[in-house]
Design a protein around this motif. Structure first.
Motif, PDB file in Angstrom:
ATOM      1  N   MET A   1       0.821  -1.211   0.000  1.00  0.00           N
ATOM      2  CA  MET A   1       0.000   0.000   0.000  1.00  0.00           C
ATOM      3  C   MET A   1       0.858   1.265   0.000  1.00  0.00           C
ATOM      4  O   MET A   1       0.502   2.269   0.609  1.00  0.00           O
ATOM      5  N   SER A   2       1.967   1.244  -0.686  1.00  0.00           N
ATOM      6  CA  SER A   2       2.817   2.434  -0.730  1.00  0.00           C
ATOM      7  C   SER A   2       2.101   3.570  -1.467  1.00  0.00           C
ATOM      8  O   SER A   2       1.445   3.352  -2.491  1.00  0.00           O
ATOM      9  N   GLU A   3       2.191   4.769  -0.886  1.00  0.00           N
ATOM     10  CA  GLU A   3       1.599   5.979  -1.451  1.00  0.00           C
ATOM     11  C   GLU A   3       0.078   5.881  -1.597  1.00  0.00           C
ATOM     12  O   GLU A   3      -0.538   6.564  -2.415  1.00  0.00           O
ATOM     13  N   THR A   4      -0.530   5.022  -0.804  1.00  0.00           N
ATOM     14  CA  THR A   4      -1.988   4.891  -0.788  1.00  0.00           C
ATOM     15  C   THR A   4      -2.596   5.976   0.100  1.00  0.00           C
ATOM     16  O   THR A   4      -1.997   6.380   1.094  1.00  0.00           O
ATOM     17  N   ARG A   5      -3.779   6.447  -0.256  1.00  0.00           N
ATOM     18  CA  ARG A   5      -4.482   7.444   0.546  1.00  0.00           C
ATOM     19  C   ARG A   5      -5.500   6.746   1.458  1.00  0.00           C
ATOM     20  O   ARG A   5      -6.359   5.995   0.982  1.00  0.00           O
ATOM     21  N   LEU A   6      -5.363   7.038   2.756  1.00  0.00           N
ATOM     22  CA  LEU A   6      -6.283   6.495   3.749  1.00  0.00           C
ATOM     23  C   LEU A   6      -6.706   7.593   4.719  1.00  0.00           C
ATOM     24  O   LEU A   6      -6.909   7.356   5.908  1.00  0.00           O
ATOM     25  N   VAL A   7      -6.868   8.796   4.198  1.00  0.00           N
ATOM     26  CA  VAL A   7      -7.224   9.938   5.036  1.00  0.00           C
ATOM     27  C   VAL A   7      -8.583   9.705   5.697  1.00  0.00           C
ATOM     28  O   VAL A   7      -9.580   9.412   5.018  1.00  0.00           O
ATOM     29  N   GLN A   8      -8.600   9.785   7.029  1.00  0.00           N
ATOM     30  CA  GLN A   8      -9.813   9.598   7.830  1.00  0.00           C
ATOM     31  C   GLN A   8     -10.503   8.256   7.576  1.00  0.00           C
ATOM     32  O   GLN A   8     -11.712   8.105   7.807  1.00  0.00           O
TER      33      GLN A   8
ATOM     34  N   VAL B   1       4.711   2.446   3.021  1.00  0.00           N
ATOM     35  CA  VAL B   1       5.694   3.513   2.834  1.00  0.00           C
ATOM     36  C   VAL B   1       5.045   4.719   2.159  1.00  0.00           C
ATOM     37  O   VAL B   1       4.360   4.590   1.136  1.00  0.00           O
ATOM     38  N   ARG B   2       5.227   5.889   2.774  1.00  0.00           N
ATOM     39  CA  ARG B   2       4.702   7.170   2.262  1.00  0.00           C
ATOM     40  C   ARG B   2       3.176   7.156   2.103  1.00  0.00           C
ATOM     41  O   ARG B   2       2.614   7.894   1.282  1.00  0.00           O
ATOM     42  N   THR B   3       2.500   6.338   2.876  1.00  0.00           N
ATOM     43  CA  THR B   3       1.036   6.294   2.850  1.00  0.00           C
ATOM     44  C   THR B   3       0.454   7.475   3.640  1.00  0.00           C
ATOM     45  O   THR B   3       1.017   7.887   4.650  1.00  0.00           O
ATOM     46  N   ASP B   4      -0.658   8.010   3.171  1.00  0.00           N
ATOM     47  CA  ASP B   4      -1.313   9.146   3.817  1.00  0.00           C
ATOM     48  C   ASP B   4      -2.416   8.629   4.741  1.00  0.00           C
ATOM     49  O   ASP B   4      -3.479   8.200   4.285  1.00  0.00           O
ATOM     50  N   LEU B   5      -2.130   8.662   6.041  1.00  0.00           N
ATOM     51  CA  LEU B   5      -3.068   8.166   7.047  1.00  0.00           C
ATOM     52  C   LEU B   5      -3.513   9.290   7.985  1.00  0.00           C
ATOM     53  O   LEU B   5      -3.847   9.044   9.148  1.00  0.00           O
ATOM     54  N   ARG B   6      -3.550  10.494   7.493  1.00  0.00           N
ATOM     55  CA  ARG B   6      -3.939  11.621   8.341  1.00  0.00           C
ATOM     56  C   ARG B   6      -5.337  11.422   8.930  1.00  0.00           C
ATOM     57  O   ARG B   6      -6.278  11.075   8.225  1.00  0.00           O
ATOM     58  N   ARG B   7      -5.406  11.602  10.247  1.00  0.00           N
ATOM     59  CA  ARG B   7      -6.660  11.528  11.015  1.00  0.00           C
ATOM     60  C   ARG B   7      -7.387  10.187  10.850  1.00  0.00           C
ATOM     61  O   ARG B   7      -8.605  10.095  11.078  1.00  0.00           O
ATOM     62  N   ALA B   8      -6.669   9.167  10.463  1.00  0.00           N
ATOM     63  CA  ALA B   8      -7.276   7.833  10.348  1.00  0.00           C
ATOM     64  C   ALA B   8      -7.550   7.259  11.738  1.00  0.00           C
ATOM     65  O   ALA B   8      -6.839   7.543  12.705  1.00  0.00           O
ATOM     66  N   GLN B   9      -8.580   6.424  11.835  1.00  0.00           N
ATOM     67  CA  GLN B   9      -8.908   5.730  13.078  1.00  0.00           C
ATOM     68  C   GLN B   9      -8.275   4.334  13.026  1.00  0.00           C
ATOM     69  O   GLN B   9      -8.735   3.471  12.288  1.00  0.00           O
ATOM     70  N   ILE B  10      -7.194   4.151  13.802  1.00  0.00           N
ATOM     71  CA  ILE B  10      -6.433   2.904  13.729  1.00  0.00           C
ATOM     72  C   ILE B  10      -6.328   2.268  15.121  1.00  0.00           C
ATOM     73  O   ILE B  10      -5.468   1.438  15.386  1.00  0.00           O
ATOM     74  N   SER B  11      -7.217   2.648  16.011  1.00  0.00           N
ATOM     75  CA  SER B  11      -7.143   2.149  17.382  1.00  0.00           C
ATOM     76  C   SER B  11      -7.335   0.635  17.423  1.00  0.00           C
ATOM     77  O   SER B  11      -8.188   0.082  16.730  1.00  0.00           O
ATOM     78  N   GLY B  12      -6.500  -0.017  18.216  1.00  0.00           N
ATOM     79  CA  GLY B  12      -6.603  -1.463  18.384  1.00  0.00           C
ATOM     80  C   GLY B  12      -6.169  -2.277  17.184  1.00  0.00           C
ATOM     81  O   GLY B  12      -6.324  -3.502  17.173  1.00  0.00           O
ATOM     82  N   ALA B  13      -5.632  -1.633  16.160  1.00  0.00           N
ATOM     83  CA  ALA B  13      -5.210  -2.355  14.956  1.00  0.00           C
ATOM     84  C   ALA B  13      -3.879  -3.070  15.186  1.00  0.00           C
ATOM     85  O   ALA B  13      -3.087  -2.694  16.050  1.00  0.00           O
ATOM     86  N   ASP B  14      -3.641  -4.095  14.386  1.00  0.00           N
ATOM     87  CA  ASP B  14      -2.396  -4.854  14.454  1.00  0.00           C
ATOM     88  C   ASP B  14      -1.481  -4.423  13.317  1.00  0.00           C
ATOM     89  O   ASP B  14      -1.713  -4.756  12.158  1.00  0.00           O
TER      90      ASP B  14
END
Length: 311
Positions: free
Chosen positions: A72-79, A93-106
């Motif tokens: 998932m390099s350079e993939t967008r996952l904003v929010q 690598v270089r993925t956009d995860l701004r303000r993503a909800q990743i709580s409890g993730a592995d």
């Protein structure tokens, strides 16, 4: 739409699947480069070992999704909602995860080098062994997250929340952590060489056998912290609060301890700079909570040296 029809459309060159609902679908091992799945409902979907390079998953629902070992390099996952998702070994690598909800993730052993995680919620996430070098974690929530053995050199951690974060064995060399609240954080055997921890709150932190050569701890709060066997050679600890801290077998050769607070500090078998001898004997007082002895008695059991031999 079913998964078969979706894949047929993708193979035909169609890329815009905005808002699609394919919860629980099996995308594993498929190549989905440059696909647009923004705002899609993909809860519980299986993307294991799939290729999602440069895909758009902004605002997608990926709760409980399996993205293990996905590319998932350079993939967008904003929010995007990645709560409880499986991202073990994922290449982000270089993925956009701004303000993503990743709580409890592995995210164990995931590669997040230079990823943008500003404002992301990683509360309770498992980032053990993850590569976060150069990642931007400004404003992210890492409270109760596990970062055992994670590599964070070059990462941005401004305003990052780290309440009860586990950083045992993590690589934090050269990081700017000044003023951060790291009270009670587990930094056992972590690498903090050359880090800036000026005015940071490290009260009651576990710094057992932590390596902090050349660290700057000016005005930092280390009260009640466990520094057993820690290496602070050539560190700057001016004005640091070491009250009730345990410095048993700690190495502080060539460190600066001007105006350090040493009330109830445990010094048994520690290595201390010779130039600090007079000041420490003049100011040390109280009883240690670690061995219930006068702090001065433990100071008598320390060793003052001018220089630690280079190895």
């Amino acid at each position: 739409m079913n998964i078969k029809y979706f894949l047929e459309l993708y193979e035909a060159g169609y890329r815009d699947f905005t808002g699609i609902s394919l919860a629980g679908a099996d995308f594993s091992h498929h190549i989905l480069v440059d696909v647009d799945l923004s705002r899609a409902s993909l809860r519980g979907a299986n993307f294991s070992r799939s290729f999602l390079t440069q895909a758009n998953l902004d605002h997608a629902d990926l709760n409980w999704a399996n993205l293990s070992f996905a590319k998932m390099s350079e993939t967008r996952l904003v929010q995007a909602d990645l709560t409880k998702a499986n991202l073990r070994g994922a290449f982000l690598v270089r993925t956009d995860l701004r303000r993503a909800q990743i709580s409890g993730a592995d995210l164990c052993h995931a590669n997040l080098r230079q990823a943008d995680l500003r404002g992301a919620n990683l509360c309770g996430a498992n980032l053990s062994g993850a590569n976060l070098r150069g990642a931007n974690l400004s404003g992210a929530n890492l409270s109760w997250a596990h970062l055992t053995g994670a590599r964070l050199s070059g990462a941005e951690l401004e305003r990052t929340r780290m309440d009860a974060t586990n950083l045992e064995g993590a690589w934090l060399n050269g990081l700017d952590l000044h003023g951060m609240n790291l009270a009670g954080v587990n930094l056992k055997e972590a690498k903090l060489n050359g880090a800036n921890l000026d005015h940071a709150n490290l009260s009651s932190a576990n710094l057992t056998r932590t390596t902090m050569r050349g660290v700057s701890l000016v005005g930092a709060n280390l009260s009640g912290s466990d520094l057993t066997g820690a290496v602070l050679w050539n560190g700057i600890l001016d004005g640091v609060d070491l009250s009730r801290a345990d410095l048993t077998r700690a190495h502080l050769g060539e460190a600066s301890l001007k105006a350090a607070v040493v009330v109830g500090t445990e010094f048994t078998e520690s290595v201390l700079p010779a130039e600090a001898r007079a000041y420490l004997y003049e100011t040390v007082q109280g009883e240690t909570r670690w061995t219930n002895r006068p702090a001065r008695d433990t100071l008598n059991q320390s060793q003052f040296v001018d220089r630690i031999p280079q190895q």
